[in-house]
Scaffold this active site. Sequence first.
Site, PDB file in Angstrom:
ATOM      1  N   GLY A  82       0.821  -1.212   0.000  1.00 50.13           N
ATOM      2  CA  GLY A  82       0.000   0.000   0.000  1.00 50.13           C
ATOM      3  C   GLY A  82       0.854   1.261   0.000  1.00 50.13           C
ATOM      4  O   GLY A  82       1.949   1.286   0.571  1.00 50.13           O
ATOM      5  N   ARG A 146       1.268  -5.786  -5.001  1.00 47.80           N
ATOM      6  CA  ARG A 146       1.231  -6.665  -3.829  1.00 47.80           C
ATOM      7  C   ARG A 146       1.669  -8.092  -4.135  1.00 47.80           C
ATOM      8  O   ARG A 146       1.362  -9.009  -3.373  1.00 47.80           O
ATOM      9  CB  ARG A 146      -0.178  -6.666  -3.243  1.00 47.80           C
ATOM     10  CG  ARG A 146      -0.584  -5.363  -2.568  1.00 47.80           C
ATOM     11  CD  ARG A 146      -1.756  -5.572  -1.637  1.00 47.80           C
ATOM     12  NE  ARG A 146      -2.201  -4.341  -1.013  1.00 47.80           N
ATOM     13  CZ  ARG A 146      -1.682  -3.832   0.105  1.00 47.80           C
ATOM     14  NH1 ARG A 146      -0.701  -4.467   0.716  1.00 47.80           N
ATOM     15  NH2 ARG A 146      -2.146  -2.712   0.616  1.00 47.80           N
ATOM     16  N   ASP A 177       5.183  -7.842   5.638  1.00 48.36           N
ATOM     17  CA  ASP A 177       5.239  -8.976   4.709  1.00 48.36           C
ATOM     18  C   ASP A 177       6.322  -8.780   3.656  1.00 48.36           C
ATOM     19  O   ASP A 177       7.076  -9.708   3.356  1.00 48.36           O
ATOM     20  CB  ASP A 177       3.885  -9.162   4.009  1.00 48.36           C
ATOM     21  CG  ASP A 177       2.888  -9.860   4.920  1.00 48.36           C
ATOM     22  OD1 ASP A 177       3.307 -10.782   5.658  1.00 48.36           O
ATOM     23  OD2 ASP A 177       1.705  -9.472   4.930  1.00 48.36           O
ATOM     24  N   LYS A 203       8.061   0.649   5.691  1.00 47.65           N
ATOM     25  CA  LYS A 203       6.953   1.465   5.174  1.00 47.65           C
ATOM     26  C   LYS A 203       5.620   0.893   5.620  1.00 47.65           C
ATOM     27  O   LYS A 203       5.465  -0.321   5.641  1.00 47.65           O
ATOM     28  CB  LYS A 203       7.017   1.431   3.649  1.00 47.65           C
ATOM     29  CG  LYS A 203       5.848   2.021   2.943  1.00 47.65           C
ATOM     30  CD  LYS A 203       5.147   1.056   1.969  1.00 47.65           C
ATOM     31  CE  LYS A 203       4.394  -0.051   2.618  1.00 47.65           C
ATOM     32  NZ  LYS A 203       3.496  -0.820   1.753  1.00 47.65           N
ATOM     33  N   THR A 204       4.690   1.669   6.016  1.00 52.05           N
ATOM     34  CA  THR A 204       3.263   1.372   6.080  1.00 52.05           C
ATOM     35  C   THR A 204       2.585   2.433   6.935  1.00 52.05           C
ATOM     36  O   THR A 204       3.075   2.757   8.028  1.00 52.05           O
ATOM     37  CB  THR A 204       2.879  -0.027   6.619  1.00 52.05           C
ATOM     38  OG1 THR A 204       1.461  -0.090   6.706  1.00 52.05           O
ATOM     39  CG2 THR A 204       3.451  -0.396   7.981  1.00 52.05           C
ATOM     40  N   ASP A 206       0.044   1.951   8.441  1.00 48.66           N
ATOM     41  CA  ASP A 206      -0.601   1.243   9.555  1.00 48.66           C
ATOM     42  C   ASP A 206       0.193   1.356  10.866  1.00 48.66           C
ATOM     43  O   ASP A 206      -0.351   1.132  11.941  1.00 48.66           O
ATOM     44  CB  ASP A 206      -0.785  -0.236   9.214  1.00 48.66           C
ATOM     45  CG  ASP A 206      -1.806  -0.454   8.105  1.00 48.66           C
ATOM     46  OD1 ASP A 206      -2.313   0.546   7.570  1.00 48.66           O
ATOM     47  OD2 ASP A 206      -2.076  -1.616   7.770  1.00 48.66           O
TER      48      ASP A 206
HETATM   49  P1  FBP Z   1       0.575  -1.941   3.614  1.00 53.89           P
HETATM   50  O1  FBP Z   1       0.543  -2.809   4.831  1.00 53.89           O
HETATM   51  O2  FBP Z   1       1.008  -2.641   2.397  1.00 53.89           O
HETATM   52  O3  FBP Z   1       1.370  -0.693   3.869  1.00 53.89           O
HETATM   53  O4  FBP Z   1      -0.899  -1.431   3.282  1.00 53.89           O
HETATM   54  C1  FBP Z   1      -1.746  -1.074   4.328  1.00 53.89           C
HETATM   55  C2  FBP Z   1      -3.074  -0.548   3.860  1.00 53.89           C
HETATM   56  O5  FBP Z   1      -3.015   0.831   3.567  1.00 53.89           O
HETATM   57  C3  FBP Z   1      -4.126  -0.846   4.927  1.00 53.89           C
HETATM   58  O6  FBP Z   1      -4.241   0.216   5.806  1.00 53.89           O
HETATM   59  C4  FBP Z   1      -5.360  -1.135   4.092  1.00 53.89           C
HETATM   60  O7  FBP Z   1      -6.190  -2.067   4.739  1.00 53.89           O
HETATM   61  C5  FBP Z   1      -4.801  -1.756   2.855  1.00 53.89           C
HETATM   62  O8  FBP Z   1      -3.518  -1.218   2.686  1.00 53.89           O
HETATM   63  C6  FBP Z   1      -5.635  -1.472   1.635  1.00 53.89           C
HETATM   64  O9  FBP Z   1      -5.105  -2.169   0.555  1.00 53.89           O
HETATM   65  P2  FBP Z   1      -5.386  -1.826  -0.951  1.00 53.89           P
HETATM   66  O10 FBP Z   1      -4.558  -0.637  -1.307  1.00 53.89           O
HETATM   67  O11 FBP Z   1      -4.900  -3.041  -1.664  1.00 53.89           O
HETATM   68  O12 FBP Z   1      -6.834  -1.555  -1.097  1.00 53.89           O
END
Ligand code: FBP
Length: 560
Positions: A82, A146, A177, A203-204, A206
Site C-alpha cells: 500500500g 502486492r 510482509d 513502510k506502512t 498502519d
Molecule cells: P501496507 O501494509 O502494504 O502498507 O498497506 C496497508 C493498507 O493501507 C491498509 O491500511 C489497508 O487495509 C490496505 O492497505 C488497503 O489495501 P489496498 O490498497 O490493496 O486496497
Amino acid sequence: MKELSPLQIERLKYQPKLPSSLREGVNKLELIKGEETSSVRDQEQIKELFKHTYGKPIVTFNHTDNEVPCEIRNVGVILSGGQAPGGHNVIAGLYDALKQANPENKLYGFLGGPSGIIDGKYIEFSSELIDEYRNTGGFDIIGSGRTKLETQEQFEKSLGTCKKLNISAVVIIGGDDSNTNAAMLAEWFVQNNSKIQVIGCPKTIDGDLKNDQIEISFGFDTATKTYGELIGNIQRDANSAKKYWHFIKIMGRSASHVALEAALQTQPNITLISEEVEEKKMSLDEIISYMADIISARAAKGKNFGIAVIPEGLIEFFPEMKSLIANLNDLMGELEHDPDYNNATSTHEKFEIVANRLKDENVKVFESLPALIKAQLLMDRDPHGNVQVSRIETEKLLIEMIKTKLKEMKSQGEYVGKFSEQAHFFGYEGRCAFPSNFDADYCYSLGYNAFALINFGLTGYLSSIKNLTESADNWVAGGVPITMMMNMEKRHGEFKPVIQKALVKLDGSVFKKLEINREDWALNDKYKFPGAIQYFGPSSVCDITTVTLQLESKVCCTSN
Ligand code: FBP
C-alpha cells in the site's frame, strides 16, 4: 510540461534534513557493530531457515574523516504494498547517496511492485525524473504492487533480472510482509552463491512495523495527521449543526495504531480499539450496547450528535466474527472453483451456498448480518488470502445495529433522543498526501542510509533511523538484521517465518492516554482541531511528531 500547483512548486525545493552522521556523505562513515542478535521468538526455527543471515549484529554509523572507497554499483529499488507518504523521498535519498558516492552508479526502479523484478520491467532513474518527485506523495514514480516475492521460481527470475542489469543490491520498500520477503530473498541469494545484497525500508501507514529497533514505519505521521485534520473538521461541523452522529472508519488493516493516534489528536466521543475488543473478548452486541449507552447519555444532556472513530480492522477482532472470517477465508478458496457458486444467479443464492458450507458454529452469525456486509465478506481475498477489510463497511454495520438497539431502548423508556447518522471511511485520502516535514526527512534519511548499508556490504538488513523525537541532527542511522524481528506464524495453515506485527499494547502509554480520558471525552466535548499539515512556518507546528511517537519515546527514555 506538467502543470504544478503552487505547493508542488514549493515542496520540490524543500531540502530534507539528514542525521548529522550522514550529512557528509556515505564515504565518510564508519560502521559500528553491536552484539550478535537473535529473533524475537522461535530462535531455533528461524536460525535454521536463515542459516547465512541469522544472528548478525545491529549496526550504527558514525561520521569519520577517513574516506571509505565506493566501487561502482548498480542498485534496484522496489515499492511494495500500500502507498505511504514519503516513498518518493526514500528513492530520492537512495539516488542522492548512490550518486554522491560515485556518479557512475546507477539506480533502477522496478515497475509495479515486486512483479517488476520478476518480469524484468524497469526504468533507470535520471536526475530529472527524481527532481520531479522530491517531497511528493504517492508511489507513482514507478508504481507499487502486492505480488508476494517468495517462491524459488520468482527468486530465480529476480536473479536473472539483476544479472542482466548488473545489479549488486536490491532495496525493498515495504511493510512487514514485504520485508519478510526481503529477508528470504537475501538468504536465498547468499545460499545460491550470489553476492547480491537486499536491504529493506520500513513502510506502512498502519504503523505496525515497529519494535525496539524501529520506532515507526514511514507514512504513519502524514496519514494520521491527514485523518486528524479531517476528523477535526467533522467535529466542528457536528458541534455547529448539532444534528448528526458521525461514524468514521479509519484505515489500518489489522492494528488500531492509526485510529488511536487520530483519536489522541482530536479527542472524539467514542474510539474503539480492536486490540481491546479482542483482549476483553467483547462481542459485537457488547460494543453496540457500549456505543448506544454513550449516545443515550449524550441525548439525555440534549446532545444528539457526536463522533465515533472505528478502526478498519475491527470486524476481525470480535471473537464470533474472527471465527466466521477464518472459516470464510478457507471456504472462498474452495468456492472459487465451484461451478454451483460461480453460476449462482443471485447474491441470495450465493449466501445460501455459503451458509450450507460454513461450520455449524459460524452459520448463525453469518445469517444475522445485513446483506451488504455478507456480500462484502464474500469479495475477493488479498494475495495473502485475507479478507480485504478496507472493503467492509463496518461503520454501516455498527450504525444499523445501533439503530435497532436504540429503538429497543426507546420502547423501554431508556432513550429519549433522536439519532441521525453519517458514515465515513478515511483511508486512501491519507496514503498519498504530500509527506509532512517529518516523513519527508525520515524517508530521505532511510533511503540515503540504505545505500550506506549497501556500501558496507550488508544484506538482510532493514534501514533504521532512530531517536526520532529529537531534531534530525541527533537521529541515529544504522541497520537492523531483519531476522531479529521474526517469529513463526501460521499462514494458510502452515507455520512460516514472518516479521512480528506490532499491535496496540493495552498496557502501553498510548492506549492508557485514551483509557483515562475516554469517559470525559464521551460526554463533555473536548474536541481538538489539529488543522491541515503545515509545511512552512514555525518548527513547533511544522516539525511536530505524532502523539504515539512522543509517548512511546518517553517510555523508552525513562526506562533506560
Ligand atoms: P501496507 O501494509 O502494504 O502498507 O498497506 C496497508 C493498507 O493501507 C491498509 O491500511 C489497508 O487495509 C490496505 O492497505 C488497503 O489495501 P489496498 O490498497 O490493496 O486496497
